[in-house]
Write a protein that holds these residues in place. Structure first.
Motif, PDB file in Angstrom:
ATOM      1  N   PRO A  47     -69.262  14.295  33.804  1.00 51.46           N
ATOM      2  CA  PRO A  47     -68.890  15.032  34.328  1.00 51.46           C
ATOM      3  C   PRO A  47     -68.034  15.718  35.022  1.00 51.46           C
ATOM      4  O   PRO A  47     -67.047  16.020  34.164  1.00 51.46           O
ATOM      5  N   GLU A  48     -67.909  16.694  35.588  1.00 54.50           N
ATOM      6  CA  GLU A  48     -66.869  18.154  35.449  1.00 54.50           C
ATOM      7  C   GLU A  48     -65.685  17.445  36.120  1.00 54.50           C
ATOM      8  O   GLU A  48     -65.311  16.739  36.849  1.00 54.50           O
ATOM      9  N   GLY A  49     -65.045  18.416  35.028  1.00 50.43           N
ATOM     10  CA  GLY A  49     -63.163  17.877  35.677  1.00 50.43           C
ATOM     11  C   GLY A  49     -62.979  16.905  34.399  1.00 50.43           C
ATOM     12  O   GLY A  49     -61.865  16.080  34.657  1.00 50.43           O
ATOM     13  N   TYR A  50     -63.814  15.996  33.191  1.00 50.36           N
ATOM     14  CA  TYR A  50     -63.610  14.936  32.559  1.00 50.36           C
ATOM     15  C   TYR A  50     -63.828  15.957  31.082  1.00 50.36           C
ATOM     16  O   TYR A  50     -64.341  16.150  30.603  1.00 50.36           O
ATOM     17  N   TYR A  51     -63.026  15.015  30.319  1.00 50.03           N
ATOM     18  CA  TYR A  51     -63.359  15.518  28.284  1.00 50.03           C
ATOM     19  C   TYR A  51     -63.665  13.829  28.000  1.00 50.03           C
ATOM     20  O   TYR A  51     -64.056  12.880  28.378  1.00 50.03           O
ATOM     21  N   PRO A  52     -64.597  14.391  26.504  1.00 50.09           N
ATOM     22  CA  PRO A  52     -64.969  13.207  25.766  1.00 50.09           C
ATOM     23  C   PRO A  52     -64.209  12.424  25.184  1.00 50.09           C
ATOM     24  O   PRO A  52     -62.330  12.621  25.232  1.00 50.09           O
ATOM     25  N   ALA A  53     -64.403  11.503  24.701  1.00 48.70           N
ATOM     26  CA  ALA A  53     -63.464  10.417  24.297  1.00 48.70           C
ATOM     27  C   ALA A  53     -62.564  10.669  23.240  1.00 48.70           C
ATOM     28  O   ALA A  53     -61.529  10.270  22.786  1.00 48.70           O
ATOM     29  N   ASP A  54     -62.407  11.801  22.034  1.00 51.63           N
ATOM     30  CA  ASP A  54     -62.557  11.523  20.696  1.00 51.63           C
ATOM     31  C   ASP A  54     -62.426  13.097  20.633  1.00 51.63           C
ATOM     32  O   ASP A  54     -61.751  13.890  19.566  1.00 51.63           O
ATOM     33  N   ILE A  55     -61.424  14.273  21.704  1.00 43.69           N
ATOM     34  CA  ILE A  55     -60.618  14.714  21.670  1.00 43.69           C
ATOM     35  C   ILE A  55     -59.850  14.687  20.918  1.00 43.69           C
ATOM     36  O   ILE A  55     -59.011  13.547  20.802  1.00 43.69           O
ATOM     37  N   PRO A  56     -58.930  15.386  20.059  1.00 40.64           N
ATOM     38  CA  PRO A  56     -57.882  15.319  19.446  1.00 40.64           C
ATOM     39  C   PRO A  56     -56.412  14.809  20.486  1.00 40.64           C
ATOM     40  O   PRO A  56     -56.191  15.484  21.444  1.00 40.64           O
ATOM     41  N   ALA A  57     -56.005  14.201  19.581  1.00 44.70           N
ATOM     42  CA  ALA A  57     -54.431  14.165  19.832  1.00 44.70           C
ATOM     43  C   ALA A  57     -54.226  14.281  19.624  1.00 44.70           C
ATOM     44  O   ALA A  57     -53.744  15.001  19.167  1.00 44.70           O
ATOM     45  N   ARG A  58     -52.729  14.335  20.118  1.00 46.34           N
ATOM     46  CA  ARG A  58     -51.143  14.714  19.687  1.00 46.34           C
ATOM     47  C   ARG A  58     -50.876  15.321  18.457  1.00 46.34           C
ATOM     48  O   ARG A  58     -50.381  15.811  18.471  1.00 46.34           O
ATOM     49  N   THR A  59     -50.746  14.193  17.894  1.00 44.28           N
ATOM     50  CA  THR A  59     -50.558  13.254  16.482  1.00 44.28           C
ATOM     51  C   THR A  59     -51.175  14.585  15.844  1.00 44.28           C
ATOM     52  O   THR A  59     -51.003  15.478  14.074  1.00 44.28           O
ATOM     53  N   GLN A  60     -52.335  15.127  16.070  1.00 44.48           N
ATOM     54  CA  GLN A  60     -53.436  15.971  16.044  1.00 44.48           C
ATOM     55  C   GLN A  60     -53.213  17.232  15.376  1.00 44.48           C
ATOM     56  O   GLN A  60     -53.325  18.393  14.475  1.00 44.48           O
ATOM     57  N   TRP A  61     -52.601  17.780  16.909  1.00 40.98           N
ATOM     58  CA  TRP A  61     -52.446  19.248  16.970  1.00 40.98           C
ATOM     59  C   TRP A  61     -51.232  18.745  16.100  1.00 40.98           C
ATOM     60  O   TRP A  61     -50.689  20.190  15.832  1.00 40.98           O
ATOM     61  N   GLY A  62     -50.083  18.283  15.588  1.00 46.06           N
ATOM     62  CA  GLY A  62     -49.110  18.321  15.242  1.00 46.06           C
ATOM     63  C   GLY A  62     -49.657  18.875  13.756  1.00 46.06           C
ATOM     64  O   GLY A  62     -48.580  19.392  13.194  1.00 46.06           O
ATOM     65  N   GLU A  63     -50.597  17.804  13.269  1.00 44.71           N
ATOM     66  CA  GLU A  63     -50.422  18.252  12.134  1.00 44.71           C
ATOM     67  C   GLU A  63     -50.990  19.383  11.791  1.00 44.71           C
ATOM     68  O   GLU A  63     -50.878  20.014  10.969  1.00 44.71           O
TER      69      GLU A  63
END
Length: 519
Positions: free
Chosen positions: A406-422
């Motif tokens: 539904p509108e306003g929700y993201y999938p489960a496999d979005i990048p985590a904080r550690t992945q953005w840090g990498e």
């Protein structure tokens, strides 16, 4: 006759201009910069270098008057809102939305009575432009603590706060100079003000940075005779003395220099008063306490005769402390000519063209030019990073719609904080090597190729599921990021990506991995 110089002042950092010089209690901030502050800037740069006679002439004689710096918006200057303006309580005062006032909603109750059963309410705060814009200062509040010099930690029971004018706001002030002041001295005064300055309290910390420029195009206020009625609009505080030299807050004809027989019309006037004790930072001590009629007050007098042009001109300033901006008045101003104001078209000011530096190839010039270029580059990096973050957020929303969330929700496999840090670490490491950056992020060679980079973060094969998140039938999140980076100039691509990752890492909505994480 006198001449008037106009200047614009832009705050480069927050600025603390306290309403009171008290050292205890909470500190409120003025919504303007008083003339005494600007006088102090000029005095700090000229006083020691001038002969005593010239210093007295500039800063103590009253022949040079430093006006208050009042807010400016879109090149239009403002004045303290007149206290005679009222509106019906509970009803709006804006035409459509802030800051444009609705002239029909405002009235002077001494000349126009409200409808029966309606209660008038006075407008007491803000500054108004000739076109009817009501400007209100933007203020911040910061909580701080004193530091224990011995331990370097926070001192016990020494918490305090500062309210300050926020950076980016613009103000306009004037300096009125009588003819007795030599032209060369006026030029020195002007040069001492133009450029970077420090204002207000806590200047040795992060507060008080500003820049002053000379401007033109500001309309001159011409006193208007209105037969036997005189209406004075106080544009700054007014400090009057009685016959014994004591402060008085009841305006009298004699104190203002009006003709004998003039009478103050109490029922048609609107005044407020205040008392304060200014602090002199040069002497590190307080000046005499001042009891004043507050700026914005409207004084109405009946006159035995019409005033001459010379008398009207002399009324522009009255009372004590004129060198610090006090006693400035508008005489029979057009905005107060009727019971309901009539606003005019906006008139903007013009910033005077800066004079070329005398040594364009000097070391100082090159340093300043480099700093200016760095500021411009930082601004472009910030703008591009915001666009990149928006593109990534849009891609994640598309991924959610693709899997039916539904509108306003993201999938489960979005990048985590550690992945953005990498990703951020790689962007910082190869910020000046755009080709190497792309290789480390998106290498998409064959699995068995000799050139295969098994450590490419967003590789399509055998990569982490987050980067292979499907945006639609043909694109993944990695594809979206790769395309978004291509439109960013190569020389700043790594810096933009690093800043975007920092923003994404601080956004809790984009660093949750639970199924159906709320956007």
């Amino acid at each position: 006759m006198s001449q008037t110089l106009y200047f614009s002042l832009r705050l480069l950092s927050n600025c603390i201009i306290s309403q009171s010089g008290a050292t205890a209690g909470d500190h409120g901030c003025l919504d303007y910069l008083p003339g005494s502050t600007l006088l102090g800037v000029a005095a700090s740069r000229l006083y020691a270098d001038l002969p005593q006679e010239q210093s007295n002439l500039l800063f103590h004689s009253g022949l040079v008057r430093f006006g208050d710096a009042l807010p400016m918006s879109n090149g239009e200057h403002s004045l303290p809102v007149p206290l005679c303006w009222h509106h019906i309580k509970g009803e709006g005062i804006y035409q459509v939305s802030e800051p444009q006032l609705n002239a029909d909603a405002l009235f002077d109750p001494s000349r126009k009575s409200p409808a029966e059963g309606k209660q008038p309410k006075q407008i007491r705060a803000g500054h108004v432009t000739a076109s009817g814009q009501l400007l209100k200062a933007h203020l911040d509040y910061e909580l701080k603590t004193a530091i224990n010099a011995e331990t370097g930690s926070a001192a016990t029971s020494q918490l305090f706060g500062y309210q300050s004018l926020t950076a980016g706001q613009e103000f306009v002030f004037s300096i009125t100079i009588d003819a007795q002041v030599d032209a060369s001295l006026v030029q020195q005064l002007e040069q001492s003000l133009v450029g970077p300055v420090l204002l207000g309290r806590s200047r040795s910390a992060q507060f008080g940075q500003a820049k002053i420029q000379k401007i033109t195009g500001l309309p001159e206020s011409t006193p208007v005779s209105a037969d036997k009625t005189l209406r004075l609009w106080l544009l700054s505080d007014l400090a009057l003395l009685d016959d014994m030299g004591n402060p008085q807050v009841t305006p009298t004809a004699k104190a203002l220099g009006l003709p004998e027989g003039s009478e103050w019309q109490v029922n048609h006037s609107f005044i407020r008063t205040r008392s304060y004790t200014p602090f002199n930072s040069k002497r590190r001590s307080y000046d005499l306490a001042r009891q004043v009629i507050s700026r914005g007050s409207v004084l109405v007098f009946s006159l035995p005769r019409a005033l001459t042009d010379q008398e009207l001109h002399g009324l522009r300033f009255a009372g004590q402390y004129q060198e610090s901006g006090l006693g400035c008045m508008a005489i029979n101003p057009p905005l107060l000519a009727n019971a309901t104001p009539v606003f005019s078209a906006a008139k903007t000011v013009k910033v005077a063209a800066p004079k070329p530096l005398s040594q364009p190839n000097s070391l100082l010039t090159r340093v300043l030019q480099n700093k200016h270029a760095a500021l411009n580059l930082n601004g472009e990096i910030e703008e591009q990073a915001q666009k990149l973050v928006a593109a990534i957020q849009s891609a994640l929303s598309s991924a959610a719609r693709w899997v039916g969330l539904p509108e306003g929700y993201y999938p489960a496999d979005i990048p985590a904080r550690t992945q953005w840090g990498e990703v951020r670490n790689v962007a910082v490491t190869y910020s000046k090597q755009p080709e190497k950056l792309a290789y480390e992020l998106f290498f998409n060679g064959e699995q068995n190729s000799k050139n295969n980079n098994a450590h490419a973060i967003m590789r399509k094969r055998a990569g982490q599921p987050a980067w292979k998140l499907e945006i639609n039938a043909t694109e993944t999140l990695a594809d979206c990021i790769e395309q978004a980076l291509q439109v960013i100039p190569a020389n700043i691509r790594g810096q933009v990506l690093a800043l975007a990752c920092t923003k994404l890492m601080s956004d809790k909505r984009l660093t949750q991995s639970q199924q159906g994480a709320k956007a």
